[in-house]
Design a protein around this motif. Structure first.
Motif, PDB file in Angstrom:
ATOM      1  N   LYS A  63      33.445  13.780  -9.040  1.00 30.35           N
ATOM      2  CA  LYS A  63      34.830  13.559  -9.484  1.00 30.35           C
ATOM      3  C   LYS A  63      35.532  12.478  -8.672  1.00 30.35           C
ATOM      4  CE  LYS A  63      35.312  16.452 -12.903  1.00 30.35           C
ATOM      5  NZ  LYS A  63      36.226  17.598 -12.911  1.00 30.35           N
ATOM      6  N   SER A 104      41.925   7.726  -4.986  1.00 37.17           N
ATOM      7  CA  SER A 104      40.918   8.139  -5.961  1.00 37.17           C
ATOM      8  C   SER A 104      41.220   9.538  -6.492  1.00 37.17           C
ATOM      9  CB  SER A 104      39.528   8.105  -5.315  1.00 37.17           C
ATOM     10  OG  SER A 104      38.542   8.524  -6.220  1.00 37.17           O
ATOM     11  N   ASP A 111      44.112   9.304  -8.924  1.00 43.17           N
ATOM     12  CA  ASP A 111      43.648   8.791 -10.226  1.00 43.17           C
ATOM     13  C   ASP A 111      42.950   9.884 -11.035  1.00 43.17           C
ATOM     14  OD1 ASP A 111      44.648   6.276  -9.715  1.00 43.17           O
ATOM     15  OD2 ASP A 111      42.735   5.456  -9.010  1.00 43.17           O
ATOM     16  N   ALA A 112      42.134  10.703 -10.356  1.00 43.96           N
ATOM     17  CA  ALA A 112      41.435  11.787 -11.057  1.00 43.96           C
ATOM     18  C   ALA A 112      42.429  12.811 -11.614  1.00 43.96           C
ATOM     19  CB  ALA A 112      40.453  12.465 -10.106  1.00 43.96           C
ATOM     20  N   ASP A 165      45.449  12.158 -12.466  1.00 42.66           N
ATOM     21  CA  ASP A 165      46.133  11.484 -13.573  1.00 42.66           C
ATOM     22  C   ASP A 165      45.322  11.614 -14.866  1.00 42.66           C
ATOM     23  OD1 ASP A 165      48.448   9.787 -14.315  1.00 42.66           O
ATOM     24  OD2 ASP A 165      46.883   8.343 -14.810  1.00 42.66           O
ATOM     25  N   ARG A 166      44.005  11.577 -14.741  1.00 40.23           N
ATOM     26  CA  ARG A 166      43.145  11.684 -15.924  1.00 40.23           C
ATOM     27  C   ARG A 166      43.072  13.113 -16.454  1.00 40.23           C
ATOM     28  NH1 ARG A 166      39.904   8.336 -12.614  1.00 40.23           N
ATOM     29  NH2 ARG A 166      38.610  10.147 -12.024  1.00 40.23           N
ATOM     30  N   GLU A 167      43.043  14.108 -15.562  1.00 37.63           N
ATOM     31  CA  GLU A 167      42.710  15.466 -15.987  1.00 37.63           C
ATOM     32  C   GLU A 167      43.884  16.449 -16.008  1.00 37.63           C
ATOM     33  OE1 GLU A 167      39.301  17.265 -14.280  1.00 37.63           O
ATOM     34  OE2 GLU A 167      38.136  15.395 -14.187  1.00 37.63           O
ATOM     35  N   SER A 178      49.854  15.121 -18.414  1.00 35.23           N
ATOM     36  CA  SER A 178      50.064  14.930 -19.840  1.00 35.23           C
ATOM     37  C   SER A 178      51.455  14.345 -20.044  1.00 35.23           C
ATOM     38  CB  SER A 178      49.928  16.264 -20.588  1.00 35.23           C
ATOM     39  OG  SER A 178      50.240  16.110 -21.962  1.00 35.23           O
ATOM     40  N   SER A 225      53.145  12.379 -18.201  1.00 30.72           N
ATOM     41  CA  SER A 225      53.803  12.429 -16.890  1.00 30.72           C
ATOM     42  C   SER A 225      54.100  13.852 -16.409  1.00 30.72           C
ATOM     43  CB  SER A 225      55.089  11.595 -16.863  1.00 30.72           C
ATOM     44  OG  SER A 225      56.172  12.274 -17.459  1.00 30.72           O
ATOM     45  N   TYR A 269      53.970  15.112  -8.084  1.00 28.17           N
ATOM     46  CA  TYR A 269      53.296  13.925  -8.633  1.00 28.17           C
ATOM     47  C   TYR A 269      54.197  12.702  -8.500  1.00 28.17           C
ATOM     48  CZ  TYR A 269      51.101  11.052 -12.331  1.00 28.17           C
ATOM     49  OH  TYR A 269      50.500  10.041 -13.066  1.00 28.17           O
ATOM     50  N   GLN A 315      56.111   3.674 -11.986  1.00 27.82           N
ATOM     51  CA  GLN A 315      55.469   4.817 -12.645  1.00 27.82           C
ATOM     52  C   GLN A 315      56.112   6.121 -12.193  1.00 27.82           C
ATOM     53  OE1 GLN A 315      51.207   4.936 -12.059  1.00 27.82           O
ATOM     54  NE2 GLN A 315      50.967   6.886 -13.152  1.00 27.82           N
TER      55      GLN A 315
END
Length: 469
Positions: free
Chosen positions: A320, A354, A357-358, A360-362, A365, A367, A395, A407
């Motif tokens: 991951k 890193s 970022d992970a 953010d992907r998983e 939703s 923000s 976050y 962001q």
């Protein structure tokens, strides 16, 4: 009108400028109908007392108006101590007031929320009683107030916390347990109120909280962090009680526990618990006073470094490319958004970026942030839940500290749209934007304050330098 129950009465009164207003029974409801013009005042008041107590005095709209003005005066005076001068003053002030209102003045103990039984999923079983003092929530609440310049609340909670450390006698058998009653009583019982159907049919309705018996090792880190805000340990007795807990933790930190989310699916080696164990020793070394023995400090330093190495080795998942919820999974957990804030890693460390970022992907939703995926990491409960407001604001803070202010600002502004009409938040946001869980939630409001402070700081820096961010 008077409502009678076992040992208790509720008195409902209504009054206008010309005297009492007529209350009428309408089925199971009580109603009063009146017309107000500009400048008129009406008041409706519900009071409770023992069934053998004298009735409250007649209600006066003028007296209630005077009480309201006195209330305004108090809060305006209290807010004068606030040092926040940033872009979101109104909502930050609202959150600070909320944290203050959630604090029981006689003992200085903040509670997690004012309510019990409001569901995390309407019609589901994730319904808890939050009317207690969690060491974790209370410590983070006090940190938020200190960051805004409110120091009296921190001093009161420090005294309450040191009393808990010195008292022992916990229901869990640990030197400190995860929650207490506001008077410091550690023995809590969870019962199911079968005669209640629950909010919108959300059963069971629970009073009390069985999680008081859980082991959650992270609380020692939050407690240490709270004490480190003032460095006032209450003299040698306070220091000895605190040092004894750190000595105990040095022998007992490497154990599975239920973790920050109080899962009922079995104990694990939760990364967040290890993270806050590291914080406990880091802050203990920082707090070390003239009462501390050099051998103790050396031992704490050695354990701290061992915990750090274990987290980096076992909490990191190479597939991951992220720190994960516990050592035996690849599931992500938004509680780890606190990693940069507590000083474990730099907010721009490659390992942290890193991980961000992970997440953010998983977990993100539009923000909004889920705390973890219960389908991938079963927590012992049926059903699902909404995005977790604490995590959504954490976050924002993490994005800001990672040098991504635009962001972060988008996510922050979006979260603010989910507040109710007076700026209050529950625990979660549902799929249709509805508030879920107990209300108002200290977790949400303390994280809002931290996010606003971090975002203001980063925006000031980038706007002052002319950077885009």
């Amino acid at each position: 009108m008077v409502f009678r129950g076992p040992g208790t009465r509720l008195h409902l009164q209504a009054a206008g400028v010309s005297g009492p207003l007529a209350l009428r029974r309408d089925g199971d409801d009580a109603t009063a109908r009146f017309t107000l013009t500009a400048g008129n005042v009406a008041a409706v008041v519900l009071t409770s007392d023992a069934d053998d107590a004298p009735a409250p005095p007649p209600l006066s709209a003028e007296a209630i108006s005077a009480e309201l003005q006195a209330c305004r005066t108090f809060w305006h005076a209290w807010l004068r101590s606030c040092t926040y001068r940033g872009r979101w003053r109104d909502i930050v002030h609202r959150s600070a007031i909320t944290l203050k209102l959630l604090t029981y003045a006689p003992t200085g103990a903040p509670i997690a929320a004012l309510t019990m039984g409001l569901p995390e999923q309407v019609g589901g079983e994730r319904n808890w009683d939050y009317r207690f003092t969690w060491v974790r929530d209370a410590s983070l609440s006090v940190k938020a107030l200190i960051d805004l310049g409110f120091v009296e609340e921190a001093a009161a909670f420090r005294r309450w916390l040191l009393d808990r450390l010195a008292a022992g006698g916990t229901a869990s058998g640990e030197p400190l347990q995860i929650m207490y009653r506001i008077d410091g009583e550690p023995h809590l019982t969870e019962v199911v109120l079968d005669h209640l159907e629950g909010y919108a049919g959300s059963r069971p309705v629970r009073a009390g909280n069985a999680a008081a018996d859980q082991i959650q090792l992270d609380i020692y880190g939050e407690a240490s962090d709270a004490l480190a805000q003032t460095r006032d340990m209450g003299g040698i007795k306070g220091w000895q009680a605190y040092a004894a807990v750190l000595d105990w933790l040095a022998d007992h930190w490497d154990r599975p526990d239920e973790g920050i989310w109080e899962t009922r699916g079995g104990r694990q080696d939760f990364t967040f618990s290890r993270l806050m164990t590291w914080v406990a020793f880091e802050r203990g070394i920082h707090l070390a006073s003239t009462f501390a023995r050099p051998a103790d400090i050396d031992r704490w330093r050695g354990v701290r470094d061992t915990v750090f190495a274990q987290i980096v080795e076992r909490g990191w998942n190479a597939d991951k490319q992220a720190f994960v919820q516990h050592y035996a999974t690849d599931v992500l957990d938004a509680s780890l958004l606190l990693m940069p804030r507590v000083g474990f890693l730099s907010p721009v460390d490659p390992l942290w970026l890193s991980t961000l970022d992970a997440m953010d992907r998983e977990l993100v939703s539009d923000s909004l942030v889920y705390r973890y995926n219960p389908e991938a990491s079963p927590d012992g409960l049926r059903g699902c839940e909404g995005t977790f407001n604490l995590c959504s604001f954490l976050y924002v803070e993490a994005l800001a500290r990672a040098g991504k202010p635009q962001q972060a600002r988008y996510a922050f502004d979006k979260m603010l749209t989910y507040a109710n009409h007076v700026g209050l938040f529950a625990e979660e946001i549902g799929p249709s934007g509805e508030q879920l869980g107990n209300f108002p939630q200290a977790f949400t409001h303390l994280a809002l304050i931290a996010a606003a402070l971090a975002l203001d700081e980063q925006l000031d820096r980038t706007e002052g330098s002319g950077a885009d961010g």
